[in-house]
Design a protein around this motif. Structure first.
Motif, PDB file in Angstrom:
ATOM      1  N   VAL A  27       0.828  -1.201   0.000  1.00  0.00           N
ATOM      2  CA  VAL A  27       0.000   0.000   0.000  1.00  0.00           C
ATOM      3  C   VAL A  27       0.865   1.255   0.000  1.00  0.00           C
ATOM      4  CG1 VAL A  27      -1.686   1.311   1.352  1.00  0.00           C
ATOM      5  CG2 VAL A  27      -1.977  -1.154   1.058  1.00  0.00           C
ATOM      6  N   ILE A  28       1.952   1.230   0.780  1.00  0.00           N
ATOM      7  CA  ILE A  28       2.877   2.375   0.778  1.00  0.00           C
ATOM      8  C   ILE A  28       3.487   2.564  -0.609  1.00  0.00           C
ATOM      9  CG2 ILE A  28       5.085   3.183   1.675  1.00  0.00           C
ATOM     10  CD1 ILE A  28       2.870   3.620   3.611  1.00  0.00           C
ATOM     11  N   ALA A  29       3.884   1.438  -1.239  1.00  0.00           N
ATOM     12  CA  ALA A  29       4.470   1.535  -2.581  1.00  0.00           C
ATOM     13  C   ALA A  29       3.445   2.084  -3.581  1.00  0.00           C
ATOM     14  CB  ALA A  29       4.958   0.160  -3.029  1.00  0.00           C
ATOM     15  N   PHE A  30       2.199   1.639  -3.459  1.00  0.00           N
ATOM     16  CA  PHE A  30       1.140   2.151  -4.338  1.00  0.00           C
ATOM     17  C   PHE A  30       0.962   3.654  -4.150  1.00  0.00           C
ATOM     18  CE2 PHE A  30      -3.291   3.183  -5.253  1.00  0.00           C
ATOM     19  CZ  PHE A  30      -3.449   2.649  -6.514  1.00  0.00           C
ATOM     20  N   GLY A  31       0.994   4.117  -2.899  1.00  0.00           N
ATOM     21  CA  GLY A  31       0.861   5.549  -2.649  1.00  0.00           C
ATOM     22  C   GLY A  31       2.024   6.345  -3.199  1.00  0.00           C
ATOM     23  N   LEU A  32       3.241   5.790  -3.070  1.00  0.00           N
ATOM     24  CA  LEU A  32       4.418   6.500  -3.589  1.00  0.00           C
ATOM     25  C   LEU A  32       4.359   6.598  -5.111  1.00  0.00           C
ATOM     26  CD1 LEU A  32       7.256   5.008  -1.332  1.00  0.00           C
ATOM     27  CD2 LEU A  32       6.249   7.304  -1.232  1.00  0.00           C
ATOM     28  N   LEU A  33       3.968   5.509  -5.773  1.00  0.00           N
ATOM     29  CA  LEU A  33       3.861   5.550  -7.236  1.00  0.00           C
ATOM     30  C   LEU A  33       2.794   6.547  -7.670  1.00  0.00           C
ATOM     31  CD1 LEU A  33       4.130   1.741  -8.133  1.00  0.00           C
ATOM     32  CD2 LEU A  33       5.863   3.522  -8.502  1.00  0.00           C
ATOM     33  N   THR A  34       1.681   6.590  -6.944  1.00  0.00           N
ATOM     34  CA  THR A  34       0.637   7.565  -7.269  1.00  0.00           C
ATOM     35  C   THR A  34       1.144   8.996  -7.100  1.00  0.00           C
ATOM     36  OG1 THR A  34      -1.045   5.982  -6.547  1.00  0.00           O
ATOM     37  CG2 THR A  34      -1.721   8.272  -6.769  1.00  0.00           C
ATOM     38  N   GLN A  54      -2.417  13.364   0.294  1.00  0.00           N
ATOM     39  CA  GLN A  54      -1.322  12.451   0.663  1.00  0.00           C
ATOM     40  C   GLN A  54      -1.353  12.120   2.159  1.00  0.00           C
ATOM     41  OE1 GLN A  54       2.112  14.597  -0.706  1.00  0.00           O
ATOM     42  NE2 GLN A  54       1.872  13.931  -2.849  1.00  0.00           N
ATOM     43  N   ALA A  55      -1.660  13.115   2.990  1.00  0.00           N
ATOM     44  CA  ALA A  55      -1.753  12.852   4.430  1.00  0.00           C
ATOM     45  C   ALA A  55      -2.880  11.867   4.739  1.00  0.00           C
ATOM     46  CB  ALA A  55      -1.982  14.165   5.170  1.00  0.00           C
ATOM     47  N   ILE A  56      -3.999  12.006   4.035  1.00  0.00           N
ATOM     48  CA  ILE A  56      -5.102  11.053   4.225  1.00  0.00           C
ATOM     49  C   ILE A  56      -4.676   9.651   3.792  1.00  0.00           C
ATOM     50  CG2 ILE A  56      -7.415  10.456   3.432  1.00  0.00           C
ATOM     51  CD1 ILE A  56      -8.039  13.419   3.306  1.00  0.00           C
ATOM     52  N   GLY A  57      -3.876   9.578   2.728  1.00  0.00           N
ATOM     53  CA  GLY A  57      -3.376   8.283   2.286  1.00  0.00           C
ATOM     54  C   GLY A  57      -2.499   7.619   3.331  1.00  0.00           C
ATOM     55  N   VAL A  58      -1.642   8.417   4.007  1.00  0.00           N
ATOM     56  CA  VAL A  58      -0.789   7.860   5.059  1.00  0.00           C
ATOM     57  C   VAL A  58      -1.642   7.359   6.224  1.00  0.00           C
ATOM     58  CG1 VAL A  58       1.008   8.394   6.744  1.00  0.00           C
ATOM     59  CG2 VAL A  58       1.196   9.253   4.394  1.00  0.00           C
ATOM     60  N   VAL A  77     -15.530   3.425   6.126  1.00  0.00           N
ATOM     61  CA  VAL A  77     -14.867   4.728   6.258  1.00  0.00           C
ATOM     62  C   VAL A  77     -14.001   5.020   5.044  1.00  0.00           C
ATOM     63  CG1 VAL A  77     -13.175   6.030   7.597  1.00  0.00           C
ATOM     64  CG2 VAL A  77     -14.949   4.711   8.767  1.00  0.00           C
ATOM     65  N   LEU A  78     -13.232   4.021   4.610  1.00  0.00           N
ATOM     66  CA  LEU A  78     -12.355   4.232   3.455  1.00  0.00           C
ATOM     67  C   LEU A  78     -13.165   4.436   2.176  1.00  0.00           C
ATOM     68  CD1 LEU A  78      -9.498   1.656   4.164  1.00  0.00           C
ATOM     69  CD2 LEU A  78      -9.484   4.127   4.530  1.00  0.00           C
ATOM     70  N   VAL A  79     -14.301   3.753   2.057  1.00  0.00           N
ATOM     71  CA  VAL A  79     -15.150   3.942   0.874  1.00  0.00           C
ATOM     72  C   VAL A  79     -15.668   5.383   0.829  1.00  0.00           C
ATOM     73  CG1 VAL A  79     -17.392   3.347  -0.107  1.00  0.00           C
ATOM     74  CG2 VAL A  79     -15.804   1.544   0.520  1.00  0.00           C
ATOM     75  N   VAL A  80     -16.097   5.891   1.959  1.00  0.00           N
ATOM     76  CA  VAL A  80     -16.609   7.260   2.011  1.00  0.00           C
ATOM     77  C   VAL A  80     -15.496   8.259   1.681  1.00  0.00           C
ATOM     78  CG1 VAL A  80     -17.599   9.021   3.508  1.00  0.00           C
ATOM     79  CG2 VAL A  80     -18.441   6.662   3.616  1.00  0.00           C
ATOM     80  N   VAL A  81     -14.307   8.046   2.240  1.00  0.00           N
ATOM     81  CA  VAL A  81     -13.184   8.959   1.992  1.00  0.00           C
ATOM     82  C   VAL A  81     -12.734   8.884   0.541  1.00  0.00           C
ATOM     83  CG1 VAL A  81     -10.800   9.496   2.632  1.00  0.00           C
ATOM     84  CG2 VAL A  81     -12.454   8.874   4.394  1.00  0.00           C
ATOM     85  N   VAL A  88      -6.122   7.109  -1.080  1.00  0.00           N
ATOM     86  CA  VAL A  88      -6.693   6.084  -0.219  1.00  0.00           C
ATOM     87  C   VAL A  88      -7.052   4.825  -0.999  1.00  0.00           C
ATOM     88  CG1 VAL A  88      -9.161   6.583  -0.408  1.00  0.00           C
ATOM     89  CG2 VAL A  88      -8.211   5.901   1.793  1.00  0.00           C
ATOM     90  N   ALA A  89      -6.816   4.838  -2.317  1.00  0.00           N
ATOM     91  CA  ALA A  89      -7.256   3.721  -3.166  1.00  0.00           C
ATOM     92  C   ALA A  89      -6.603   2.395  -2.768  1.00  0.00           C
ATOM     93  CB  ALA A  89      -6.965   4.036  -4.628  1.00  0.00           C
ATOM     94  N   GLY A  90      -5.279   2.401  -2.477  1.00  0.00           N
ATOM     95  CA  GLY A  90      -4.594   1.153  -2.114  1.00  0.00           C
ATOM     96  C   GLY A  90      -5.175   0.545  -0.847  1.00  0.00           C
ATOM     97  N   ALA A  91      -5.349   1.361   0.198  1.00  0.00           N
ATOM     98  CA  ALA A  91      -5.932   0.859   1.440  1.00  0.00           C
ATOM     99  C   ALA A  91      -7.366   0.403   1.233  1.00  0.00           C
ATOM    100  CB  ALA A  91      -5.860   1.941   2.514  1.00  0.00           C
ATOM    101  N   LEU A  92      -8.099   1.078   0.344  1.00  0.00           N
ATOM    102  CA  LEU A  92      -9.487   0.691   0.082  1.00  0.00           C
ATOM    103  C   LEU A  92      -9.559  -0.708  -0.525  1.00  0.00           C
ATOM    104  CD1 LEU A  92     -12.516   1.259  -0.195  1.00  0.00           C
ATOM    105  CD2 LEU A  92     -12.012   2.359  -2.394  1.00  0.00           C
ATOM    106  N   LEU A  93      -8.671  -1.001  -1.482  1.00  0.00           N
ATOM    107  CA  LEU A  93      -8.684  -2.333  -2.092  1.00  0.00           C
ATOM    108  C   LEU A  93      -8.409  -3.426  -1.048  1.00  0.00           C
ATOM    109  CD1 LEU A  93      -6.774  -1.593  -5.426  1.00  0.00           C
ATOM    110  CD2 LEU A  93      -9.237  -1.859  -5.090  1.00  0.00           C
TER     111      LEU A  93
END
Length: 393
Positions: A27-34, A54-58, A77-81, A88-93
């Motif tokens: 998930v961290i790698a997905f966020g960094l690539l995004t 980005q802060a919400i993603g962390v 919660v992640l779906v709403v965000v 937040v897409a990586g954590a949502l999956l």
């Protein structure tokens, strides 16, 4: 004094911890690539908005620590965000996959439906200039559907494995119970054989030994004849016992036993012991093996009981039957004066198994052979033991 000892929470398996670390890293790698891709082609939005995203993603990555304890709440919660946040897409999956694995399919379907609405809202709120909204929506729908589908596959596979294990455990338990039941039935069969065989022989020994005891002045010829009968009965009892013990080494269902062909020998032994036995046979032919063996045991038990409870009474034994009509066995002897009047009992009634182990075993033997047993006093002052056994045509 020492305080109460509290049980420490169970430690999580190493596999679960490895999976959690791997998911967190992905998930961290997905966020960094995004973030890298978004840095190359930034959206026409304020920079502080990108930093907030980005802060919400962390924070969403850190919230994955709750995915096992509260998967549904975290996913909602992640779906709403995700209706506004891109990172937040990586954590949502991961959250959608976790719900599909650990919760019923209807719950997974409801969360997925909510994520579809959220994906549509994201396309409307933050459209990509270079990507058509419909294509962007379908792409997000495909990714989320793949995560949920993979989770449902794992969910059903786990339930299948558990059901197979449970079925195997139940089959093993049932096999064990069947083995115990077969062992119990074999023991009961052996016990019936030993009782029927040895009870008759030992009662003959008792009669002749008692005659020698109460008539010490008997002639040498009578003493010799009684001693011969005692010796022959003891020898025959030993032979019968050896045959019954042979059941332990024989295949299942092969019980040694006598049939109607040995009935005259049985009656002759009883007459030799001083009993008055009248035998009447009205048979249309030789009875089949099981019916003949059971009829022999019925007569044997009847003569043994008559010798024990009415030693000087005349005993009438009658056998009749034909193929298709059945085999009927009846033993009658006058009731002793001390016998209390009681209604006849049938096999299967409570009274049929309270008169002694011999009649109880006999009732069970007749029932297993498919017949019925009656025993008890009659209105004519006799004790009657009767059975009807099947005789196939």
């Amino acid at each position: 004094m020492n305080g109460p000892v509290t049980a420490s929470p169970p430690r999580r398996p190493v596999r679960d911890r490895v999976v959690d670390v791997a998911i967190f890293v992905l998930v961290i790698a997905f966020g960094l690539l995004t973030a890298i891709e978004r840095g190359k082609e930034p959206l026409p939005e304020p920079s502080w908005l990108l930093q907030l995203d980005q802060a919400i993603g962390v924070l969403s990555c850190a919230a994955l620590l709750l995915r096992r304890r509260r998967p549904v709440e975290l996913a909602v919660v992640l779906v709403v965000v995700s209706a506004w946040s891109e990172f937040v897409a990586g954590a949502l999956l991961v959250a959608l996959f976790t719900v599909a694995v650990h919760r019923p399919p209807r719950v997974s379907g409801a969360v997925f439906a909510l994520s579809v609405v959220s994906a549509l809202a994201y396309v409307l709120l933050r459209p990509e200039p270079a990507v058509p909204p419909l294509m962007m929506f379908l792409f997000g729908l495909a990714i989320q559907g793949a995560a949920v589908g993979w989770g449902l596959f794992v969910h059903h596979r786990r339930h299948l494995v558990l059901s197979l294990r449970d079925r195997a455990a139940r089959a093993e338990t049932e096999a064990h119970l069947r083995a115990l039941q077969a062992q119990h039935q074999a023991r009961e069969a052996i016990a019936r054989e030993i009782h029927d065989v040895l009870g008759h022989r030992l009662s003959l020994l008792s009669v002749h030994a008692g005659a020698l005891e109460y008539h010490p002045g008997a002639s040498p010829e009578d003493i010799s004849r009684a001693a011969k009968v005692i010796r022959e009965s003891a020898h025959q009892a030993l032979q019968d016992l050896r045959e019954v013990i042979g059941v332990l080494r024989a295949p299942v269902g092969e019980l040694p036993g006598s049939g109607l062909a040995d009935l005259r020998t049985l009656v002759a032994e009883s007459r030799l012991a001083g009993m008055r036995v009248e035998l009447a046979e009205e048979l249309a032919g030789p009875a089949p093996g099981e019916a003949g063996h059971t009829a022999y045991r019925i007569v044997q038990e009847g003569l043994t009981n008559a010798r024990k409870h009415a030693p000087r009474s005349a005993v009438r034994v009658r056998l009749s039957g034909a193929p298709g009509r059945g085999l009927e066995v009846e033993i009658r002897n006058p009731l002793p004066a001390r016998a209390a009047a009681a209604p006849p009992a049938r096999a299967g009634d409570a009274r049929a198994v309270t008169g002694g182990q011999g009649l109880a075993g006999l009732a069970e033997r007749v029932s297993l052979a498919g017949g019925g047993l009656e025993h008890g006093p009659t209105g004519e002052g006799d004790w009657r033991l009767a059975a009807r056994l099947p005789w196939p045509p």
